[in-house]
Design a protein around this motif. Structure first.
Motif, short mmCIF file in Angstrom:
data_model
loop_
_atom_site.label_atom_id
_atom_site.label_comp_id
_atom_site.label_asym_id
_atom_site.label_seq_id
_atom_site.Cartn_x
_atom_site.Cartn_y
_atom_site.Cartn_z
N LEU A 128 0.84 -1.36 -0.02
CA LEU A 128 -0.16 0.09 -0.09
C LEU A 128 0.92 1.38 0.02
CD1 LEU A 128 -2.76 -0.98 2.42
CD2 LEU A 128 -2.91 -0.98 0.24
N ARG A 129 2.14 1.23 -0.35
CA ARG A 129 3.13 2.34 -0.42
C ARG A 129 2.82 3.22 -1.47
NH1 ARG A 129 8.13 -0.62 2.27
NH2 ARG A 129 7.23 -0.58 4.51
N SER A 130 2.12 2.77 -2.53
CA SER A 130 2.01 3.71 -3.74
C SER A 130 1.35 4.80 -3.20
CB SER A 130 1.11 3.21 -4.66
OG SER A 130 0.73 4.08 -5.66
N PRO A 131 1.55 6.45 -3.40
CA PRO A 131 0.92 7.61 -3.07
C PRO A 131 -0.59 7.30 -3.27
CG PRO A 131 2.60 7.95 -4.69
CD PRO A 131 2.60 6.54 -4.34
N TRP A 132 -1.00 6.59 -4.43
CA TRP A 132 -2.38 6.40 -4.52
C TRP A 132 -3.51 6.13 -3.76
CZ3 TRP A 132 -6.30 3.07 -5.19
CH2 TRP A 132 -7.62 3.14 -5.89
N PHE A 133 -2.67 5.32 -2.72
CA PHE A 133 -3.63 4.68 -1.51
C PHE A 133 -3.63 5.70 -0.56
CE2 PHE A 133 -2.08 0.89 -3.74
CZ PHE A 133 -3.26 0.27 -3.87
N LEU A 134 -2.77 6.63 -0.44
CA LEU A 134 -2.65 7.81 0.63
C LEU A 134 -4.01 8.73 0.28
CD1 LEU A 134 -2.22 9.41 3.27
CD2 LEU A 134 -0.43 10.42 2.00
N ARG A 146 -11.03 3.27 -13.58
CA ARG A 146 -10.61 1.95 -13.59
C ARG A 146 -9.06 1.98 -13.35
NH1 ARG A 146 -11.52 -2.57 -18.25
NH2 ARG A 146 -10.30 -4.05 -17.16
N GLN A 147 -8.80 1.31 -12.47
CA GLN A 147 -7.24 1.35 -12.01
C GLN A 147 -6.78 -0.28 -11.98
OE1 GLN A 147 -5.03 4.04 -11.44
NE2 GLN A 147 -6.62 5.60 -12.00
N ASP A 148 -6.57 -1.26 -12.73
CA ASP A 148 -6.36 -2.48 -12.79
C ASP A 148 -5.22 -2.90 -11.77
OD1 ASP A 148 -8.62 -2.90 -14.44
OD2 ASP A 148 -7.25 -3.25 -16.14
N ARG A 161 -5.71 -4.39 -4.12
CA ARG A 161 -5.39 -3.39 -2.79
C ARG A 161 -6.45 -2.81 -2.57
NH1 ARG A 161 0.39 -2.04 -4.79
NH2 ARG A 161 -0.67 -2.21 -6.98
N ALA A 162 -6.87 -2.07 -3.38
CA ALA A 162 -7.90 -1.00 -2.90
C ALA A 162 -9.19 -1.49 -2.40
CB ALA A 162 -8.33 -0.27 -4.48
N HIS A 163 -9.67 -2.56 -2.84
CA HIS A 163 -10.68 -3.24 -2.17
C HIS A 163 -10.28 -3.70 -0.73
CE1 HIS A 163 -13.91 -3.60 -5.11
NE2 HIS A 163 -13.05 -3.57 -6.07
N GLY A 164 -9.13 -4.16 -0.52
CA GLY A 164 -8.70 -4.58 0.61
C GLY A 164 -8.27 -3.31 1.55
N LEU A 165 -7.85 -2.28 1.05
CA LEU A 165 -8.04 -1.09 1.98
C LEU A 165 -9.60 -0.58 2.29
CD1 LEU A 165 -6.41 1.02 3.36
CD2 LEU A 165 -6.11 2.15 0.97
N PHE A 166 -10.36 -0.62 1.27
CA PHE A 166 -11.69 -0.32 1.48
C PHE A 166 -12.38 -1.17 2.72
CE2 PHE A 166 -16.28 -0.46 0.39
CZ PHE A 166 -16.45 0.93 0.49
N ARG A 167 -12.00 -2.51 2.83
CA ARG A 167 -12.45 -3.12 3.68
C ARG A 167 -11.88 -2.99 5.20
NH1 ARG A 167 -12.10 -7.01 -0.50
NH2 ARG A 167 -9.85 -7.62 0.32
#
Length: 183
Positions: A39-45, A73-75, A80-86
């Motif tokens: 999750l270190r991509s700045p996208w996740f922050l 859409r960001q394949d 990982r986005a769904h995991g962070l969402f959960r």
């Protein structure tokens, strides 16, 4: 074309939030921001800040309805986005139960996503211009697109430079320590 897309916000009961950061400041601090590399991509922050800010903003505006999130859409980020969402749904975030669905769609299929893309781009440009103006001592450049969007919906945002990222790390440590004591 931009004006037409921006006008799609007219009459909507919506809010916009953009998160922007300086990658040069983020990259050396990323390991302190996230415990694992996934999750270190700045996208996740930016993603996490956006979700939490939308929850906060809708609650404080007196609109406590359910929220369905649709992102471009960001394949490469999907799982990982769904995991962070959960993970967000499991936190004590204000009214996280109001988050109902996270989905990704190609922006070519949804005019609203194309319009949101304008907001994202303009928020990033705004913060970039602010940074450049501060460094050069000149007045920042105003972007008509962001002014036009604000005629229809409120737009808020966060900008993280080295100092604000370090402050975010410290605040997170304090919250984690407080939560560990109260558990």
């Amino acid at each position: 074309m931009q004006e037409w897309l921006i006008r799609t916000f007219k009459g909507l009961d919506a809010q916009a939030y953009g998160a922007s950061l300086l990658r040069g400041a983020y990259n050396p601090l990323s390991s302190q921001m996230r415990s694992g590399p996934a999750l270190r991509s700045p996208w996740f922050l930016a993603f996490e800040a956006t979700v939490l800010e939308l929850l906060r903003g809708s609650t404080t505006s007196g609109k406590p309805h359910s929220i369905d999130l649709v992102f471009d859409r960001q394949d490469e980020f999907f799982d990982r986005a769904h995991g962070l969402f959960r993970d967000i749904l499991r936190t004590k975030a204000a009214k996280a139960e109001r988050l109902k669905m996270l989905s990704f769609a190609p922006k070519d299929d949804l005019a609203a996503l194309q319009a949101v893309d304008i907001i994202t781009y303009e928020v990033n440009q705004y913060f970039s211009e602010q940074e450049k103006a501060a460094a050069s001592g000149r007045l920042p450049f105003r972007r008509w697109q962001l002014d036009e969007v604000r005629k229809y919906i409120p737009v808020n945002g966060s900008f993280w430079d080295a100092g604000s990222l370090e402050a975010l790390i410290e605040t997170t440590r304090e919250l984690n320590a407080r939560n560990a004591v109260s558990s």
